[in-house]
Design an enzyme around this catalytic site. Structure first.
Site, PDB file in Angstrom:
ATOM      1  N   SER A  31      -9.608  -1.645   6.962  1.00 11.76           N
ATOM      2  CA  SER A  31      -8.935  -1.443   5.675  1.00 11.76           C
ATOM      3  C   SER A  31      -7.979  -2.559   5.243  1.00 11.76           C
ATOM      4  O   SER A  31      -7.526  -2.570   4.098  1.00 11.76           O
ATOM      5  CB  SER A  31      -8.175  -0.122   5.681  1.00 11.76           C
ATOM      6  OG  SER A  31      -9.087   0.950   5.633  1.00 11.76           O
ATOM      7  N   LYS A  80       0.855  -1.192   0.000  1.00 13.96           N
ATOM      8  CA  LYS A  80       0.000   0.000   0.000  1.00 13.96           C
ATOM      9  C   LYS A  80       0.887   1.237   0.000  1.00 13.96           C
ATOM     10  O   LYS A  80       1.851   1.310   0.779  1.00 13.96           O
ATOM     11  CB  LYS A  80      -0.871  -0.045   1.256  1.00 13.96           C
ATOM     12  CG  LYS A  80      -1.939   1.015   1.351  1.00 13.96           C
ATOM     13  CD  LYS A  80      -2.793   0.761   2.599  1.00 13.96           C
ATOM     14  CE  LYS A  80      -3.997   1.672   2.655  1.00 13.96           C
ATOM     15  NZ  LYS A  80      -4.851   1.399   3.835  1.00 13.96           N
ATOM     16  N   SER A 130      -9.413   0.448   2.802  1.00 16.15           N
ATOM     17  CA  SER A 130      -8.691   1.318   1.908  1.00 16.15           C
ATOM     18  C   SER A 130      -7.485   0.667   1.227  1.00 16.15           C
ATOM     19  O   SER A 130      -6.931   1.256   0.291  1.00 16.15           O
ATOM     20  CB  SER A 130      -8.204   2.547   2.674  1.00 16.15           C
ATOM     21  OG  SER A 130      -7.340   2.164   3.739  1.00 16.15           O
TER      22      SER A 130
END
Lengths: 66, 476
Positions: free
Chosen positions: B183, B84, B159
């Site tokens: 997330s 990420k 996310s």
């Protein structure tokens, strides 16, 4: 615009220098009235914790074998 | 798809260390799948192909040297991964999924990536994510929406959207995500992979973009529970650069994965997590419970206490902390954010400080009361990671969606947020496929620092099922 939203926008601008970025922001700010109601309902249900680091202490107190 | 890309992370590390495969061959397998899948799923923001190839060659040279000199190799030796795009690496981009940080290049490296590098891993890129980690769906106005490898019209979950999509599409053997309200677990569920949110304080957050200091967690998404155990064993533990990280000893998570669930008490939550759940999701969870019972687990129903308080106080903590962290940008350039991101942050400035402090001060007593009630009855909790069948990107587009969009948007993360306020560890595994062909996630949660136990349950489930091995259509 209702009084709550007007007061909320004015308070945010005065204290933080932030203005509503869009209509979504205004609507969600107005929705804070629901959070106030939820918060009020919880009053008196859980004692105020006086000790520092209570959450970290609770993690230790509730682990296996504690 | 190449066979090497089909390996799990632990199998890939073993293959490199035993000389059955080179790190360069693993990396090439990742590139092959990236070229095939990424145009459809948009999982990456940037790649460092030359840097990764140099790291792969160095890893292969270390294997050759190790053989002649008897040097031990790290637990992740030679395994290529991307993460990420919010983990700082000195000299490499870190966009945090936002136009506001499009050109940000950190000058230092986060602890978790330093530890993974010490264990022999290297990273080859930054993965797509919701803007500043602030949405459970994977929408991103700056870098484009990440799309689900099982059906590109559906959300990836967020996310950590690119982390879920890249691992599912076999472009990366694993990927770090972050979890402030689901997330890691949401993209794991939506993309059909495995993802664990550790206990609050278990993993250092030094050099990781913050969203909510009280609720942020770092953890891996990977193909199996064993892969997650391997990575967690590398990244967990106290860090002098993050004094909020726990001194709790790190157990051997992989040693706990013995498939034996005899006597394990598993509670299915009767209410809250099942409110409004779709029938295929409920059926998949019930089928999963039967699989676990087949390994000796004792299944029971349980009512969870204090969930209204958890929900209210948790929401206040997250809102205030996110608003505070973003205050300067919200003053200077609010239109640089997606409309729903700035719109959702805005009310955080109006919440009075006593509300915030009260919400934080309640956290310890609530955890104690919750644990005393729940964990006296069961060892772990079981519930769907997402209550509903997976919605589409269009149905959850907060900036342009049809009526009812906000309700669907909020429902995506409804089953995850509570564990962030409580600080409990939770893992999501794929436990089925819904009528639209999209994965269904099963969430397993436990006591503080009981990561070994929830990994054990997840691993036991994966021993008897093959959902984690299924290949998404994007690779067909």
């Amino acid at each position: 615009m209702d009084d709550f939203l007007k007061a909320t926008e004015a308070m945010i601008a005065a204290w933080h220098g932030v203005t509503a970025p869009n209509e979504q922001g205004r609507r969600l700010a107005d929705d804070l009235q629901g959070i106030i109601r939820n918060f009020a309902r919880l009053r008196g249900t859980i004692a105020f914790e006086e000790e520092p680091s209570s959450f970290e202490a609770a993690l230790q107190a509730t682990k296996d074998g504690a | 798809m190449t066979d090497l890309a089909a390996l799990s992370l632990t199998e890939a590390a073993e293959a490199v260390c035993t000389g059955q495969a080179t790190s360069r061959a693993l990396l090439d397998a990742c590139w092959t799948n990236w070229e095939k899948a990424n145009p459809a799923i948009n999982a990456t923001i940037w790649l460092d192909r030359a840097g990764a190839e140099a790291a792969a060659d160095a890893a292969d040279a270390a294997v050759r040297a190790g053989k002649s000199l008897g040097r031990p190799l790290g637990k992740l030796h030679g395994v290529p991964m991307a993460h990420k795009d919010m983990y700082y690496q000195a000299g490499r981009p870190c966009t945090c999924g936002s136009a506001l940080r499009r050109d940000f290049v950190p000058t230092y490296t986060c602890t978790v990536l330093a530890r993974m590098a010490e264990a022999g891993a290297y990273s080859f890129g930054g993965l797509n994510m919701s803007e500043f980690a602030q949405s459970p769906t994977g929408h991103n106005k700056t870098f484009g929406n990440c799309r689900n490898p099982w059906d590109g019209s559906h959300i990836t979950g967020g996310s950590s959207s690119g982390s879920g999509a890249a691992v599912a599409a076999r472009m990366s053997y694993a990927a770090l995500g972050s979890d402030t309200g689901g997330s890691i677990r949401l993209p794991a569920a939506a993309c059909g992979v495995t993802g664990i949110k550790p206990t609050q304080t278990r993993v250092s957050r030094y050099g990781v973009m913050p969203l909510s200091f009280s609720h942020d967690n770092v953890g891996p998404l990977a193909r199996t529970a064993r892969d997650c155990a391997r990575i967690l064993s590398v990244i967990a533990g106290h860090d002098a650069n993050d004094l909020t990280s726990a001194h709790e000893p790190v157990p051997d998570y992989e040693a706990a994965l013995d498939g034996d669930l005899r006597g394990m008490r598993i509670g299915i939550t009767e209410t809250y997590f099942l409110d409004g759940a779709d029938a295929p999701v409920l059926a998949a969870m019930e089928a999963a419970a039967k699989v676990l019972a087949g390994r000796g687990a004792i299944i029971s129903q349980i009512k969870l206490p204090l969930m209204d308080a958890v929900s209210t106080y948790g929401g206040i903590v997250s809102r205030v902390e996110a608003a505070t962290i973003h205050a300067q940008w919200m003053r200077d350039d609010p239109q640089a954010y997606g409309a729903h991101v700035s719109g959702r942050m805005y009310p955080g400035y109006a919440i009075p400080t006593p509300y915030y402090i009260e919400s934080l001060s309640r956290r310890g007593p609530i955890l104690k009361a919750f644990a005393a009630d729940v964990f006296s009855q069961v060892d772990v909790l079981l519930n769907p990671t997402i209550r509903t069948c997976l919605p589409t990107l269009e149905e959850t587009d907060m900036d342009n969606g049809p009526p009812g969009t906000e309700h669907r948007f909020l429902a995506v993360s409804a089953n995850c947020r509570a564990y962030n306020y409580l600080g409990l560890p939770a893992i999501s595994v794929n436990c089925g496929i819904d009528p639209n062909g999209l994965p269904i996630g099963l969430q397993i949660a436990g006591r503080p620092f009981a990561e070994a136990r929830i990994l054990k349950v997840a691993d036991a489930y994966q021993r008897d099922t093959d959902f984690h091995n299924r290949i998404p259509p994007v690779l067909a």
